[in-house]
Enzyme design. Structure first.
Site, PDB file in Angstrom:
ATOM      1  N   GLY A   2       0.788  -1.230   0.000  1.00  0.00           N
ATOM      2  CA  GLY A   2       0.000   0.000   0.000  1.00  0.00           C
ATOM      3  C   GLY A   2       0.814   1.271   0.000  1.00  0.00           C
ATOM      4  O   GLY A   2       0.338   2.320   0.439  1.00  0.00           O
ATOM      5  N   LYS A  15       8.692   9.891  -8.729  1.00  0.00           N
ATOM      6  CA  LYS A  15       9.135   8.500  -8.649  1.00  0.00           C
ATOM      7  C   LYS A  15      10.239   8.292  -9.684  1.00  0.00           C
ATOM      8  O   LYS A  15      10.084   8.681 -10.846  1.00  0.00           O
ATOM      9  CB  LYS A  15       7.965   7.545  -8.905  1.00  0.00           C
ATOM     10  CG  LYS A  15       8.307   6.071  -8.701  1.00  0.00           C
ATOM     11  CD  LYS A  15       7.040   5.241  -8.548  1.00  0.00           C
ATOM     12  CE  LYS A  15       7.372   3.792  -8.197  1.00  0.00           C
ATOM     13  NZ  LYS A  15       6.215   3.056  -7.684  1.00  0.00           N
ATOM     14  N   GLY A  36       8.832  -0.899  -5.163  1.00  0.00           N
ATOM     15  CA  GLY A  36       8.860  -2.122  -4.368  1.00  0.00           C
ATOM     16  C   GLY A  36       9.295  -1.867  -2.943  1.00  0.00           C
ATOM     17  O   GLY A  36       8.949  -0.852  -2.342  1.00  0.00           O
TER      18      GLY A  36
END
Length: 228
Positions: free
Chosen positions: A15, A38, A119
């Protein structure tokens, strides 16, 4: 004064993007010009000739960021595997200089910038003529981290290992957020207690499943951001 925070997790599918979106939304709802970045994203959806970075789009949709999601991710891969493997398959290796350039652009555009990892904390972004790990990016950007963890069975092991790994590399941890937390669940409550006891790191937030807002004092939230 611009501030940043790196958001990592104990693994995939706990999450991290969901909580990141709530953090950005909380800041923006309180009038803070907050943004998102990101470095690398795999498993993007192809729409026409374009790749849509799903995590960035989700954060934009939830938080109200008006930027094009493609402008918020440096390396976007269609193949749904670890970024290092997707980069090899698609012949588009991660380059730290591009990540630093894009981060610098966005950190000056937004007052607060949330940087989401890929991840878990031990995520390879490139393994060929050089090795680039997610932790290399955290250190290059000189950011502190928060760790998103599950509330469920097994989280003690995963969270303690993540914390110890970060500490070993000299990465500063500002706190842990437990996702899918149910305050009526005795296991979740005990997991929170044991994680704090075993790691010495505070659980600064607990997010309920399907929460629409981050239940955290704004001062606590802004205090975990570091000047960049």
């Amino acid at each position: 004064m611009n501030k940043g925070l790196f958001i990592t997790a104990t693994g995939t599918d706990v999450g991290k993007t969901f909580v990141t979106a709530l953090i950005v939304k909380k800041l923006r709802d309180h009038g803070i010009h907050a943004g998102y970045y990101k470095a690398a994203l795999s498993g993007a959806q192809k729409t026409g000739k374009s790749l849509v970075p799903g995590d960035a789009k989700y954060v934009c949709d939830i938080s109200g960021i008006k930027d094009d999601p493609q402008n918020l991710v440096s390396f976007i891969y269609e193949t749904a595997v670890s970024p290092h493997l997707a980069a090899k398959i698609e012949n588009h290796p991660v380059d730290k200089s591009i990540i630093l350039r894009d981060f610098d652009r966005l950190k000056f555009k937004y007052e607060y910038i949330c940087v989401e990892g890929s991840g878990g904390i031990i995520c390879p972004l490139r393994i060929d003529t050089q090795t680039i790990m997610l932790t290399d990016i955290i250190k290059m950007l000189q950011l502190d981290i928060i760790i998103i963890a599950s509330s469920c069975l097994g989280t003690i092991n995963e969270t303690v290992l993540t914390v110890e790994y970060a500490k070993k590399l000299g990465i500063n941890i500002k706190g842990i957020i437990l996702n899918s937390f149910n305050k009526e669940n005795f296991l979740h409550v005990d997991n929170k207690k044991q994680i704090e006891s075993l790691t010495g790191v505070s659980v600064i937030g607990c997010v309920a499943q399907h929460a629409c807002d981050l239940d955290m004092d704004l001062t606590i939230l802004t205090d975990i951001f570091k000047e960049v």
